[in-house]
Design a protein around this motif. Structure first.
Motif, short mmCIF file in Angstrom:
data_model
loop_
_atom_site.label_atom_id
_atom_site.label_comp_id
_atom_site.label_asym_id
_atom_site.label_seq_id
_atom_site.Cartn_x
_atom_site.Cartn_y
_atom_site.Cartn_z
N PHE A 269 0.80 -1.22 0.00
CA PHE A 269 0.00 0.00 0.00
C PHE A 269 0.84 1.28 0.00
N PHE B 258 1.71 4.19 -3.36
CA PHE B 258 1.22 5.54 -3.06
C PHE B 258 2.34 6.57 -3.20
N MET C 281 -5.88 7.60 -1.09
CA MET C 281 -5.72 6.70 -2.23
C MET C 281 -4.74 5.57 -1.98
N TYR D 65 -5.79 1.97 -2.68
CA TYR D 65 -5.78 1.37 -4.01
C TYR D 65 -4.62 0.38 -4.17
N LEU E 139 -2.87 -0.87 -7.65
CA LEU E 139 -3.62 -0.25 -8.74
C LEU E 139 -3.07 1.14 -9.09
N LEU E 140 -2.40 1.77 -8.14
CA LEU E 140 -1.82 3.09 -8.41
C LEU E 140 -0.71 3.02 -9.45
N ARG F 191 -2.22 3.79 -12.71
CA ARG F 191 -2.90 5.09 -12.82
C ARG F 191 -2.43 5.79 -14.10
#
Length: 600
Positions: free
Chosen positions: A239, A243, A259, A262, A265-266, A269
């Motif tokens: 995580f 980020f 965020m 996420y 998934l970042l 982005r």
């Protein structure tokens, strides 16, 4: 049978136990958070919230063992000849002597060791009660004064070694790289792993007897400790790394704090327009702000016109030519500090909410001439009283710690700190931003360690007083410390931190060496490890000594002695040494007077 005839001694002892805990929070808890606030990793209010939570966790889960040392390691039970009343009086005087000294020091922003204050007071009381020969001056299986005072030398040295080792690891892995930002981001889970392991170890390994964790086998302790630390590191990799990668490496200004949920998934982005710099705070200690944020330089003299009357800045008075007929105004250090306080108060007057209301109430209802018993002054005092209470409770949460720490411009202290800061290399804000998150975890660990160790200062004597009063037996003080006593005093420690911790925090932190998040997390981790090691062996150790030693150790990693303000370190050491005879004398004199008072 309860000693009802000595209930008043129990009540007085409880008062001084609470006062000692309050002063402990106001004086010592700042050690665990001064570096984080100084490094701008966390705001002062956030530090208060996290500090309250982790102080109580450390005190309740691990704090009982150091209390046992304060209770039983300095004055042997046999010396009291099973006289519970004398034992109650002895530890009441010890708390009175220790809390009085620390309270005076806190009021005058003198940073002292509450641990050594209490230990010295207990020793002084022991001399007055049973004689010097009965006091455990030697090692006494790690519980005597010799073992405790050995920390005066060992704790700062060990903390310096731990802090310097951790920072040098960060320096070699990250700071010395040509492109340090990716190294900082992708190596961060390792430092989360270290912090998580240390915090877990402090709970599991020889944990609170009430939890029964000290009865677990070694493999269980190792498995839980390493498993939890590894879990924290894995969570950081899942995580935290994505980020910070998006925010710092990709410089995506659209990333919000929430965020992080996420996770990976970042990484997917969509690409954004390349920005000049990442959206991260400025972690420089000294920042050139405009307007009211500037540090005050000078004040006009009493006879000189105000800025509105003269149309000029009063600070320019220092540069006036003496031939013009007016001597330049040279302010004292206290006058410059007073101007800074007035500027802070001017900001508070404009605030909404309880603090702004209280400040305006005090301004609009001044005390008049004459004594307090004048009718007008009595009326004004009644109007001001609620506002004074609100200010007392909330003033610390609005205090400008950074302005107070960075040194007063135009004074020898300001010049000295400028020289110290010049010797420290400044690292990119993107790198420091990564370690600001690590520092929050290390600060929580340090606060947990403080609660584990320093709660024994107040709860040990209070537990003796309570058990002797409630059972009528001096031997009952060998019993374990009740959880409710740990909870009450840890809450009182938190109140001291919230309401008066700023008075000590403003003289710590950046007054010793240059701070930054990567340096700060190394200092806090080094101090936390040292406190926990001493706590596991039931040795009360001063948190102030540990964080000071770690700060000096990290400061020396700049490669020069000039990067450390040894004058401030010398003053701290002087206060530590002075604490021993002063607190011991106060406690011993009180006990001697009460025990030998003539009576009919």
């Amino acid at each position: 049978m309860a000693l009802d005839q000595f209930t008043y001694v129990f009540v007085i002892g409880t008062f001084f136990a609470l006062l000692d805990a309050f002063n402990n929070g106001a004086n010592d808890v700042a050690n665990a958070w001064a570096t984080s606030v100084s490094s701008r990793s966390i705001s002062y209010r956030q530090a208060m919230i996290f500090g309250t939570i982790f102080e109580m966790l450390g005190a309740i889960t691990v704090g009982a063992r150091t209390a046992e040392t304060i209770k039983n390691g300095i004055i042997p039970h046999a010396a009291f000849q099973d006289n519970a009343g004398v034992q109650m009086l002895a530890f009441t005087c010890a708390l009175a002597g220790a809390s009085t000294w620390v309270m005076w020091c806190t009021r005058h922003s003198a940073h002292v060791s509450s641990t050594y204050s209490l230990v010295s007071a207990v020793a002084g009381v022991g001399v007055a009660t049973v004689g010097a020969k009965q006091v455990q001056w030697g090692w006494n299986d790690g519980k005597g004064l010799g073992a405790i005072f050995s920390g005066l030398v060992m704790a700062p040295a060990i903390s310096a070694a731990f802090g310097a080792t951790i920072f040098m690891l960060i320096k070699l892995v990250v700071h010395l790289r040509k492109n340090p930002v990716p190294w900082a981001v992708y190596s961060s889970p390792f430092f989360f792993l270290i912090a998580g392991t240390v915090c877990t170890l402090s709970i599991v390994y020889k944990g609170s007897p009430n939890l029964g964790l000290n009865k677990k086998p070694g493999w269980y302790v190792a498995a839980v400790t390493m498993g939890t630390g590894t879990g924290v590191g894995i969570l950081a990799a899942i995580f935290f790394v994505p980020f910070v990668d998006a925010k710092v490496i990709k410089k995506d200004h659209g990333v919000k704090w929430w965020m992080f949920i996420y996770g990976p998934l970042l990484f997917k982005r969509p690409e954004v327009a390349v920005m000049d710099r990442a959206n991260v705070p400025n972690y420089a200690v000294v920042q050139e702000d405009s307007g009211d944020e500037e540090q005050p330089q000078a004040l006009p003299s009493k006879s000189s016109p105000t800025p509105t009357e003269s149309g000029s800045n009063p600070e320019k008075k220092l540069d006036q030519d003496p031939e013009l007929g007016e001597a330049p105004v040279q302010l004292t250090y206290k006058e410059i500090q007073a101007q800074g306080e007035r500027k802070l108060h001017a900001k508070l007057l404009k605030k909404r909410g309880p603090m702004g209301w209280a400040m305006r109430t005090l301004r609009d209802n001044p005390m008049g001439p004459g004594r307090i018993y004048e009718i007008y002054n009595i009326r004004m005092f009644l109007k001001r009283l609620p506002a004074m209470v609100v200010c007392g409770l909330l003033y610390g949460l609005h205090y400008d710690i950074h302005a107070a720490q960075s040194g007063i411009a135009g004074t020898p202290e300001g010049e000295r700190m400028a020289r110290v800061y010049a010797e420290a290399k400044k690292y990119p804000n993107e790198v420091e931003h990564t370690y600001s998150f690590v520092q929050i975890l290390t600060a929580c660990t340090a606060s947990f360690a403080h609660g584990a160790n320093d709660i024994g200062n107040s709860v040990g004597p209070w537990a003796v007083i309570y058990s002797a009063w409630s059972t009528g037996s001096a031997a009952a003080s060998k019993a374990e410390v009740p959880i409710w006593q740990l909870a009450v005093l840890s809450a009182t420690i938190s109140v001291g931190l919230l309401t008066y911790g700023y008075n000590i925090m403003k003289v710590m932190g950046n007054k010793i060496t240059y701070h930054s998040p990567s340096r700060g997390c190394s200092m806090e981790m080094g101090a936390a490890i040292t406190v926990l090691v001493f706590s596991q062996y039931s040795l009360p150790v001063s948190t102030s000594m540990c964080i000071t030693g770690a700060t000096v150790g990290v400061g020396l990693c700049n490669g020069t002695l000039k990067a450390v303000n040894f004058q401030r370190v010398g003053l701290l050491m002087l206060s530590w040494i002075a604490t021993i005879p002063i607190a011991g004398t106060i406690g011993g004199v009180l006990m001697g007077l009460f025990l030998n008072t003539p009576h009919f």
